[in-house]
Scaffold this motif. Structure first.
Motif, PDB file in Angstrom:
ATOM      1  N   HIS A   1      56.838  56.302 -40.589  1.00  0.00           N
ATOM      2  CA  HIS A   1      55.695  55.945 -41.420  1.00  0.00           C
ATOM      3  C   HIS A   1      55.128  57.213 -42.047  1.00  0.00           C
ATOM      4  CE1 HIS A   1      55.756  52.091 -39.305  1.00  0.00           C
ATOM      5  NE2 HIS A   1      55.879  52.784 -38.194  1.00  0.00           N
ATOM      6  N   GLY A   2      54.578  57.082 -43.252  1.00  0.00           N
ATOM      7  CA  GLY A   2      54.020  58.274 -43.872  1.00  0.00           C
ATOM      8  C   GLY A   2      53.736  58.082 -45.338  1.00  0.00           C
TER       9      GLY A   2
ATOM     10  N   VAL B   1      58.937  54.954 -50.966  1.00  0.00           N
ATOM     11  CA  VAL B   1      58.152  55.603 -49.914  1.00  0.00           C
ATOM     12  C   VAL B   1      57.996  54.666 -48.721  1.00  0.00           C
ATOM     13  CG1 VAL B   1      56.917  57.106 -51.505  1.00  0.00           C
ATOM     14  CG2 VAL B   1      55.957  54.855 -50.941  1.00  0.00           C
ATOM     15  N   PRO B   2      57.784  55.231 -47.525  1.00  0.00           N
ATOM     16  CA  PRO B   2      57.646  54.406 -46.323  1.00  0.00           C
ATOM     17  C   PRO B   2      56.279  53.744 -46.266  1.00  0.00           C
ATOM     18  CG  PRO B   2      57.213  56.687 -45.778  1.00  0.00           C
ATOM     19  CD  PRO B   2      57.632  56.674 -47.226  1.00  0.00           C
ATOM     20  N   SER B   3      56.063  52.945 -45.242  1.00  0.00           N
ATOM     21  CA  SER B   3      54.753  52.355 -45.035  1.00  0.00           C
ATOM     22  C   SER B   3      53.785  53.388 -44.467  1.00  0.00           C
ATOM     23  CB  SER B   3      54.843  51.176 -44.065  1.00  0.00           C
ATOM     24  OG  SER B   3      55.215  51.618 -42.768  1.00  0.00           O
ATOM     25  N   VAL B   4      52.505  53.200 -44.775  1.00  0.00           N
ATOM     26  CA  VAL B   4      51.472  53.995 -44.117  1.00  0.00           C
ATOM     27  C   VAL B   4      51.440  53.650 -42.632  1.00  0.00           C
ATOM     28  CG1 VAL B   4      48.973  54.387 -43.990  1.00  0.00           C
ATOM     29  CG2 VAL B   4      50.107  54.293 -46.214  1.00  0.00           C
ATOM     30  N   THR B   5      51.497  52.346 -42.314  1.00  0.00           N
ATOM     31  CA  THR B   5      51.501  51.933 -40.904  1.00  0.00           C
ATOM     32  C   THR B   5      52.419  50.752 -40.608  1.00  0.00           C
ATOM     33  OG1 THR B   5      49.633  50.423 -41.236  1.00  0.00           O
ATOM     34  CG2 THR B   5      49.103  52.669 -40.527  1.00  0.00           C
ATOM     35  N   SER B   6      52.752  49.939 -41.596  1.00  0.00           N
ATOM     36  CA  SER B   6      53.380  48.640 -41.338  1.00  0.00           C
ATOM     37  C   SER B   6      54.751  48.799 -40.679  1.00  0.00           C
ATOM     38  CB  SER B   6      53.509  47.857 -42.639  1.00  0.00           C
ATOM     39  OG  SER B   6      52.234  47.674 -43.219  1.00  0.00           O
ATOM     40  N   THR B   7      55.136  47.806 -39.896  1.00  0.00           N
ATOM     41  CA  THR B   7      56.283  47.868 -39.001  1.00  0.00           C
ATOM     42  C   THR B   7      57.570  48.260 -39.720  1.00  0.00           C
ATOM     43  OG1 THR B   7      55.281  46.127 -37.668  1.00  0.00           O
ATOM     44  CG2 THR B   7      57.608  46.581 -37.293  1.00  0.00           C
ATOM     45  N   SER B   8      58.248  49.258 -39.193  1.00  0.00           N
ATOM     46  CA  SER B   8      59.530  49.701 -39.749  1.00  0.00           C
ATOM     47  C   SER B   8      60.674  49.066 -38.966  1.00  0.00           C
ATOM     48  CB  SER B   8      59.639  51.226 -39.671  1.00  0.00           C
ATOM     49  OG  SER B   8      59.769  51.649 -38.316  1.00  0.00           O
TER      50      SER B   8
ATOM     51  N   THR C   1      58.571  53.099 -55.695  1.00  0.00           N
ATOM     52  CA  THR C   1      58.592  51.803 -55.030  1.00  0.00           C
ATOM     53  C   THR C   1      58.063  51.905 -53.609  1.00  0.00           C
ATOM     54  OG1 THR C   1      60.535  51.224 -56.354  1.00  0.00           O
ATOM     55  CG2 THR C   1      60.107  49.861 -54.420  1.00  0.00           C
ATOM     56  N   GLY C   2      57.485  50.784 -53.129  1.00  0.00           N
ATOM     57  CA  GLY C   2      57.037  50.665 -51.746  1.00  0.00           C
ATOM     58  C   GLY C   2      57.695  49.464 -51.091  1.00  0.00           C
ATOM     59  N   ASP C   3      56.898  48.687 -50.344  1.00  0.00           N
ATOM     60  CA  ASP C   3      57.215  47.348 -49.852  1.00  0.00           C
ATOM     61  C   ASP C   3      58.073  47.296 -48.598  1.00  0.00           C
ATOM     62  OD1 ASP C   3      57.347  44.357 -50.128  1.00  0.00           O
ATOM     63  OD2 ASP C   3      59.474  44.805 -50.423  1.00  0.00           O
ATOM     64  N   ILE C   4      59.145  48.069 -48.466  1.00  0.00           N
ATOM     65  CA  ILE C   4      60.124  47.786 -47.416  1.00  0.00           C
ATOM     66  C   ILE C   4      59.995  48.703 -46.206  1.00  0.00           C
ATOM     67  CG2 ILE C   4      61.779  46.628 -48.894  1.00  0.00           C
ATOM     68  CD1 ILE C   4      63.351  49.190 -49.106  1.00  0.00           C
ATOM     69  N   HIS C   5      58.869  49.430 -46.076  1.00  0.00           N
ATOM     70  CA  HIS C   5      58.526  50.138 -44.840  1.00  0.00           C
ATOM     71  C   HIS C   5      59.600  51.148 -44.444  1.00  0.00           C
ATOM     72  CE1 HIS C   5      56.322  46.112 -43.669  1.00  0.00           C
ATOM     73  NE2 HIS C   5      55.986  46.564 -44.870  1.00  0.00           N
ATOM     74  N   SER C   6      60.187  51.813 -45.407  1.00  0.00           N
ATOM     75  CA  SER C   6      61.258  52.761 -45.168  1.00  0.00           C
ATOM     76  C   SER C   6      61.388  53.661 -46.394  1.00  0.00           C
ATOM     77  CB  SER C   6      62.581  52.031 -44.880  1.00  0.00           C
ATOM     78  OG  SER C   6      62.796  50.969 -45.795  1.00  0.00           O
ATOM     79  N   SER C   7      62.247  54.677 -46.304  1.00  0.00           N
ATOM     80  CA  SER C   7      62.347  55.691 -47.358  1.00  0.00           C
ATOM     81  C   SER C   7      63.751  55.687 -47.959  1.00  0.00           C
ATOM     82  CB  SER C   7      62.060  57.080 -46.774  1.00  0.00           C
ATOM     83  OG  SER C   7      60.804  57.124 -46.125  1.00  0.00           O
TER      84      SER C   7
ATOM     85  N   TYR D   1      56.215  62.390 -42.663  1.00  0.00           N
ATOM     86  CA  TYR D   1      56.162  61.326 -41.668  1.00  0.00           C
ATOM     87  C   TYR D   1      55.144  61.640 -40.569  1.00  0.00           C
ATOM     88  CZ  TYR D   1      60.532  60.080 -43.978  1.00  0.00           C
ATOM     89  OH  TYR D   1      61.481  59.746 -44.918  1.00  0.00           O
ATOM     90  N   LEU D   2      54.337  60.635 -40.236  1.00  0.00           N
ATOM     91  CA  LEU D   2      53.383  60.751 -39.143  1.00  0.00           C
ATOM     92  C   LEU D   2      54.124  60.749 -37.815  1.00  0.00           C
ATOM     93  CD1 LEU D   2      50.223  60.824 -39.491  1.00  0.00           C
ATOM     94  CD2 LEU D   2      51.480  60.021 -41.491  1.00  0.00           C
ATOM     95  N   LEU D   3      53.622  61.536 -36.867  1.00  0.00           N
ATOM     96  CA  LEU D   3      54.261  61.565 -35.558  1.00  0.00           C
ATOM     97  C   LEU D   3      53.999  60.294 -34.771  1.00  0.00           C
ATOM     98  CD1 LEU D   3      53.627  65.261 -34.435  1.00  0.00           C
ATOM     99  CD2 LEU D   3      55.473  64.314 -35.837  1.00  0.00           C
ATOM    100  N   ASP D   4      52.787  59.719 -34.927  1.00  0.00           N
ATOM    101  CA  ASP D   4      52.436  58.518 -34.159  1.00  0.00           C
ATOM    102  C   ASP D   4      51.283  57.806 -34.862  1.00  0.00           C
ATOM    103  OD1 ASP D   4      51.880  56.558 -32.331  1.00  0.00           O
ATOM    104  OD2 ASP D   4      51.289  57.902 -30.703  1.00  0.00           O
ATOM    105  N   VAL D   5      51.552  56.671 -35.486  1.00  0.00           N
ATOM    106  CA  VAL D   5      50.490  55.971 -36.209  1.00  0.00           C
ATOM    107  C   VAL D   5      49.478  55.336 -35.269  1.00  0.00           C
ATOM    108  CG1 VAL D   5      51.869  55.534 -38.269  1.00  0.00           C
ATOM    109  CG2 VAL D   5      51.860  53.848 -36.407  1.00  0.00           C
ATOM    110  N   ALA D   6      49.781  55.239 -33.983  1.00  0.00           N
ATOM    111  CA  ALA D   6      48.804  54.729 -33.017  1.00  0.00           C
ATOM    112  C   ALA D   6      47.802  55.797 -32.594  1.00  0.00           C
ATOM    113  CB  ALA D   6      49.520  54.168 -31.792  1.00  0.00           C
TER     114      ALA D   6
END
Length: 556
Positions: A505-506, A467-474, A437-443, A523-528
């Motif tokens: 995110h990740g 799984v978390p979002s690739v970038t979308s707001t958590s 599952t995805g969608d909810i920007h969290s793990s 998890y990415l350290l910084d999506v920016a």
């Protein structure tokens, strides 16, 4: 679009030095991501091959076939969504060696502005469990070379399968470093994308913690076919996404943002008929653009197009991809009428898809029944939280601020359908069902009890990894703090939830073996930061016939 066969496997002219470089170096371990960036459009105009500036992709692998995809730019003014440009003939080849010394299949197709000059070939007649290379030629240029892989033969039992699992990639909210890190792995069979591949909002309307890191095109919200084509095309200029598409086949479903936020069969929260016209027209436009630009195998056409489908991986696993937007009733609204969620007449799948789903799970001649599921199916009750945190959860997950309740956009808003599905699994003794599952920007990692109140007693219908979002707001992005205490409070009230992480995110990496299914979260350290590093988060597994348990180390 089907292929136009040729009498024999005729070789095309030698590719450019750029394409030879791509074949030679694109898939060399940890250098793969950097090479893909260079070859597929990371700033080198010549390497980007102007005709094939949107790269190549593959998807929906079968034991004897796979979809291959590209888009050709036939002239400078024939930009995506423009409706301009002459038709073009595009040759394609697929071979088991990256030098194309022995071509396994080839052909030609004609593409035009009617399909936004996209090319989508469902190649058949391939060997099972084989790594293939593919390329396209048009207007005197040869595309970068892509790599793909067919599924194992239906009678074979592979020792293991590994999938990258992703969702929710908002262009404006950050860079797609998750895709870059997945490209660098050499142990994956495919990428499972669980929805929100694009976002529909206008420029600056739905960024992330850092605002709009990079602006959307078009500037307006996507409503028309032209708008959706332009937005899809923009996403396929991202170097990290280009590299991953060229490296592995994708298996995708759509969620809501491919059309409009919180969409259902008759509309969407983010659709105003007074200013944006008919929902049916907008939904059709979004679906057409999606199927043009994505390597997804669909059946039917027009209003009857169907993307829910199954993919078989020997006797080890079958992956069922659901469509939880096209047939659902409008979500139950929080407040006085939230118990509408229990109405047995309401559905999230639609009657036909539910019957197809339960029958398929019951008859699947495999160990693991995987379900690609765009919204969370595990029951979720929220504890009382302080106002700022509750507001953040409300915004990202749909939970009403009035107090503990369901998320009407998830299966919690369609409890009768969830009960039907869980009861079918239990009554027919279907084992080893795992929802992805995805969608909810969290793990999340969850067991799926039929009766939440009795857990850990009672029976379970399977397990779920989110799984978390690739970038979308958590949620963590919104409350600007470490939300680990919130996660612990949620787990205290929901004992079937074994892992909850709300900040990062990740992506996930899923391993399937005859003995177990394990998800690793990264998890990415910084999506920016377009060059962000990645850290290991956690591992959980479910043994065949068992329940979720933590693992101490990631997959080797």
């Amino acid at each position: 679009m089907g292929s136009v066969p040729v009498p024999e496997n005729v070789s095309v002219s030698d590719p450019s030095s750029t394409a030879r470089f791509a074949r030679r170096t694109l898939f060399k371990g940890s250098a793969a991501a950097a090479t893909a960036t260079a070859v597929l459009g990371g700033g080198d105009a010549e390497a980007a091959t102007p005709v094939f500036r949107h790269g190549v992709a593959s998807g929906d692998p079968l034991a004897d076939g796979v979809i291959v995809w590209t888009r050709v730019t036939v002239s400078d003014d024939a930009t995506p969504g423009s409706g301009l440009g002459d038709p073009a003939t595009v040759r394609w080849e697929i071979a088991a060696d990256e030098r194309f010394a022995s071509v396994a299949a080839s052909g030609a197709v004609t593409t035009s502005a009617d399909s936004d000059h996209t090319v989508k070939v469902d190649v058949s007649g391939l060997a099972p469990g084989v790594e293939y290379f593919y390329r396209f030629t048009a207007l005197g240029q040869t595309s970068p070379v892509g790599r793909t892989k067919t599924a194992p033969a239906t009678a074979d039992t592979p020792d293991r399968l590994r999938f990258g699992v992703v969702s929710c990639s908002n262009w404006e909210a950050g860079y797609f470093g998750a895709y870059r890190h997945l490209t660098a792995r050499t142990d994956l069979d495919a990428i499972v994308h669980l929805g929100d591949y694009i976002y529909e909002y206008g420029r600056g309307k739905y960024g992330g913690r850092n605002g709009a890191v990079r602006p959307h095109d078009p500037a307006n919200e996507t409503v028309s076919l032209t708008d959706y084509r332009i937005r899809h095309a923009q996403y396929k200029t991202d170097p990290d996404l280009l590299g991953l598409h060229a490296t592995l086949p994708f298996i995708c479903t759509w969620d809501d943002h491919e059309s409009a936020d919180n969409s259902w069969s008759g509309g969407a929260n983010n659709h105003d008929p007074a200013t944006e016209g008919s929902w049916a027209d907008r939904r059709a436009a979004s679906a057409q653009a999606y199927l043009e630009w994505m390597p997804v195998r669909a059946s039917g056409s027009g209003a009857d197009v169907r993307i829910y489908r199954r993919l078989r991986f020997g006797t080890l696993a079958e992956l069922t991809m659901l469509d939880l937007r096209s047939y659902r009733d409008q979500e139950a609204k929080p407040g006085a009428n939230w118990r509408e969620a229990d109405d047995p007449a309401r559905t999230i799948t639609g009657k036909a898809q539910m019957e197809w789903l339960t029958a398929g799970l019951a008859s699947a001649p495999v160990r693991w029944k995987l379900v690609g599921n765009s919204v969370m199916i595990a029951p979720l009750v929220f504890p009382p939280l302080e106002p700022a945190t509750t507001a953040a959860i409300t915004s990202t997950m749909g939970v009403p601020q009035s107090g503990p309740s369901l998320n009407g956009d998830q299966w919690d808003g369609y409890t009768a359908d969830r009960t039907r599905l869980f009861r079918a699994i239990i009554d027919q003794q279907i084992s080893d069902v795992l929802f992805l599952t995805g969608d909810i920007h969290s793990s999340w990692a969850a067991d799926l009890p039929v009766d939440v109140a009795s857990y850990p007693g009672g029976v379970t219908a399977g397990a779920e990894f989110v799984v978390p979002s690739v970038t979308s707001t958590s949620i963590g992005d919104m409350v600007h703090t470490n939300s680990a205490p919130i996660a612990e409070a949620i787990k205290t009230v929901n004992r079937h939830l074994r892992y909850v992480e709300l900040d990062s995110h990740g992506y996930g990496v899923l391993e399937i073996t005859p003995d177990h299914a394990q998800m690793d979260w990264y998890y990415l350290l910084d999506v920016a930061d377009p060059n962000s590093d990645v850290r290991y988060g956690a591992s959980f597994a479910v043994r065949s016939g068992g329940r979720i348990e933590p693992r101490q180390v990631p997959l080797g």
